[in-house]
Design a protein around this motif. Structure first.
Motif, PDB file in Angstrom:
ATOM      1  N   SER A 135       1.237  -3.750   2.748  1.00 21.70           N
ATOM      2  CA  SER A 135       2.516  -4.030   3.123  1.00 21.70           C
ATOM      3  C   SER A 135       3.041  -5.189   2.634  1.00 21.70           C
ATOM      4  O   SER A 135       3.817  -6.090   3.030  1.00 21.70           O
ATOM      5  N   ARG A 136       3.076  -5.087   1.318  1.00 21.82           N
ATOM      6  CA  ARG A 136       3.748  -6.256   0.433  1.00 21.82           C
ATOM      7  C   ARG A 136       4.366  -5.501  -0.653  1.00 21.82           C
ATOM      8  O   ARG A 136       3.975  -4.338  -1.009  1.00 21.82           O
ATOM      9  N   THR A 159       2.558   2.965   6.957  1.00 17.24           N
ATOM     10  CA  THR A 159       3.772   2.361   6.285  1.00 17.24           C
ATOM     11  C   THR A 159       4.043   3.131   5.123  1.00 17.24           C
ATOM     12  O   THR A 159       3.726   3.363   4.144  1.00 17.24           O
ATOM     13  N   ALA A 160       5.505   3.162   5.418  1.00 19.31           N
ATOM     14  CA  ALA A 160       6.022   4.183   3.918  1.00 19.31           C
ATOM     15  C   ALA A 160       6.299   3.131   2.879  1.00 19.31           C
ATOM     16  O   ALA A 160       6.809   1.967   2.978  1.00 19.31           O
ATOM     17  N   ALA A 161       6.187   3.811   1.650  1.00 18.40           N
ATOM     18  CA  ALA A 161       6.510   2.971   0.445  1.00 18.40           C
ATOM     19  C   ALA A 161       7.956   3.569   0.106  1.00 18.40           C
ATOM     20  O   ALA A 161       8.029   4.586  -0.226  1.00 18.40           O
ATOM     21  N   ASP A 184       0.730   3.162  -3.332  1.00 17.75           N
ATOM     22  CA  ASP A 184      -0.625   3.212  -2.508  1.00 17.75           C
ATOM     23  C   ASP A 184      -0.708   1.458  -2.138  1.00 17.75           C
ATOM     24  O   ASP A 184      -1.283   1.220  -1.049  1.00 17.75           O
ATOM     25  N   PHE A 185      -0.560   0.588  -3.178  1.00 17.22           N
ATOM     26  CA  PHE A 185      -0.526  -0.928  -2.785  1.00 17.22           C
ATOM     27  C   PHE A 185       0.283  -1.200  -1.715  1.00 17.22           C
ATOM     28  O   PHE A 185      -0.026  -1.902  -0.566  1.00 17.22           O
ATOM     29  N   ALA A 226       5.292   7.241 -15.717  1.00 22.09           N
ATOM     30  CA  ALA A 226       5.961   6.394 -14.557  1.00 22.09           C
ATOM     31  C   ALA A 226       5.287   7.216 -13.372  1.00 22.09           C
ATOM     32  O   ALA A 226       5.423   6.373 -12.308  1.00 22.09           O
ATOM     33  N   ILE A 227       5.201   8.295 -13.067  1.00 20.15           N
ATOM     34  CA  ILE A 227       4.660   8.992 -11.829  1.00 20.15           C
ATOM     35  C   ILE A 227       3.429   8.584 -11.481  1.00 20.15           C
ATOM     36  O   ILE A 227       3.304   7.904 -10.251  1.00 20.15           O
ATOM     37  N   PRO A 228       2.354   8.448 -12.099  1.00 17.92           N
ATOM     38  CA  PRO A 228       1.216   7.740 -11.678  1.00 17.92           C
ATOM     39  C   PRO A 228       1.331   6.383 -11.374  1.00 17.92           C
ATOM     40  O   PRO A 228       0.597   5.655 -10.379  1.00 17.92           O
ATOM     41  N   GLY A 229       2.059   5.864 -12.179  1.00 20.65           N
ATOM     42  CA  GLY A 229       2.392   4.363 -11.768  1.00 20.65           C
ATOM     43  C   GLY A 229       3.181   4.133 -10.463  1.00 20.65           C
ATOM     44  O   GLY A 229       2.684   3.166  -9.759  1.00 20.65           O
TER      45      GLY A 229
END
Length: 342
Positions: free
Chosen positions: A156-157, A2-4, A150-151, A141-144
């Motif tokens: 899928s939320r 699933t794409a983020a 990843d979550f 912001a980037i590692p965030g």
């Protein structure tokens, strides 16, 4: 998988402060007798910045860290709420839809923190997962984004990332230190948020993240907790270190996706200062207009630490093609993310 996908963005800025007025009204006497201080301050590429604590009206340089942290919560809550609410509205989501709420900051701490207080105030669910990304500095912001991405992919939320930085609370006592002049000339306050959703058909999807830390230069950029707030250490060698690594980081990021620099439609470069933007432009062979969004954000908002690259992404909201977002901070650390149209 699933794409983020980034589907919404929002920001909130405290009152604006003209750069010349800041010098004339406070920093001129703060650095009285320090040669080159005015020239450095006025050549920082900043026309105005934003401050919850305007030094012309109130001098916090003698405040203890505890008082500054109490002020952080007081000021950050309404700014964070406005930024997150704006991002959710832009995405068409309600607070109850959020599965993970991540907050990045290096300028203020409390427990319960912004994540808990804002989640409750906004009406996010009691079972919400939360993440605090603390004290990473300008690149957080980037590692965030990588963590919330990843979550979203795994669960899928939807998720929300808020970067909230109030650097004006950390004005330091007067010292004959040009590094402090540079820091006070550049840094500003802002809150910026993004919403990331699974498999959305609009917006930009997170396609890759690359990180590089040069630990041999760890002393070039520091952010120390002191009894009088947090103190920035900022070496003039930082752009030179960046020049050694930024090309390889971007090459790795684009090669993984089968792209070249000429395929990138938008460059969201963290405007750490004018020389930082110059180095990225020159090392990557970009045209000046390709770093225009970063120049504009620096000029109109200053360096807002972790929130800044999200402000640059908002400047690029109408870009349809691939976007590279990159930020730099203590370590010395470079982070870059590739965003592709969903």
């Amino acid at each position: 998988m699933t794409a983020a996908v980034i589907t919404g963005a929002g920001s909130a800025l405290p009152a604006a402060l003209d750069q010349k007025a800041a010098w004339d009204g406070f920093f001129a006497r703060h650095y009285e007798g320090v040669r080159a201080a005015e020239r450095i301050f006025m050549s920082a590429g900043v026309r105005r910045r934003h401050a919850v604590a305007n030094p012309i009206d109130e001098d916090l340089s003698g405040w203890g860290t505890g008082a500054r942290m109490a002020r952080f919560i007081q000021e950050a809550l309404p700014l964070g709420k406005q930024a997150v609410a704006g991002a959710l509205d832009a995405a068409g989501l309600a607070p109850g839809d959020v599965g993970l709420f991540a907050v990045a900051t290096c300028t203020g701490y409390a427990t319960p923190g912004l994540d808990i207080r804002l989640a409750s105030d906004l009406g996010m669910p009691a079972g919400l997962q939360r993440l605090l990304v603390g004290h990473m500095g300008c690149y957080a912001a980037i590692p965030g984004l990588a963590a919330v991405g990843d979550f979203v992919t795994a669960r899928s939320r939807p998720a929300v990332l808020l970067c909230c930085e109030l650097t004006s609370l950390h004005v330091q006592p007067a010292q004959r230190d040009l590094e402090q002049v540079v820091a006070h000339a550049l840094f500003s306050d802002a809150a910026a948020a993004i919403v990331v959703e699974p498999g959305a058909g609009r917006g930009h999807r997170l396609a890759g993240v690359v990180a590089r830390t040069d630990a041999s230069t760890a002393d070039h950029m520091t952010w120390d907790v002191t009894d009088l707030g947090f103190r920035m250490g900022l070496s003039p060698k930082v752009p030179d270190v960046l020049s050694r690594h930024v090309g390889d980081v971007v090459d790795e990021l684009l090669t993984q996706a089968g792209l070249r620099a000429e395929d990138v439609a938008g460059w969201a470069v963290h405007p750490g200062g004018p020389r930082i933007i110059d180095v990225v432009r020159d090392e990557l062979g970009l045209r000046e207009e390709q770093v225009g969004a970063s120049r504009r954000v620096l000029a109109e908002h200053g360096n807002c630490s972790s929130a800044t690259v999200l402000l640059v992404l908002q400047e690029l909201a109408d870009v349809d093609g691939p976007i590279v977002a990159m930020a730099f901070g203590p370590g010395l650390t470079l982070y870059a993310a590739l965003l592709l149209p969903a």
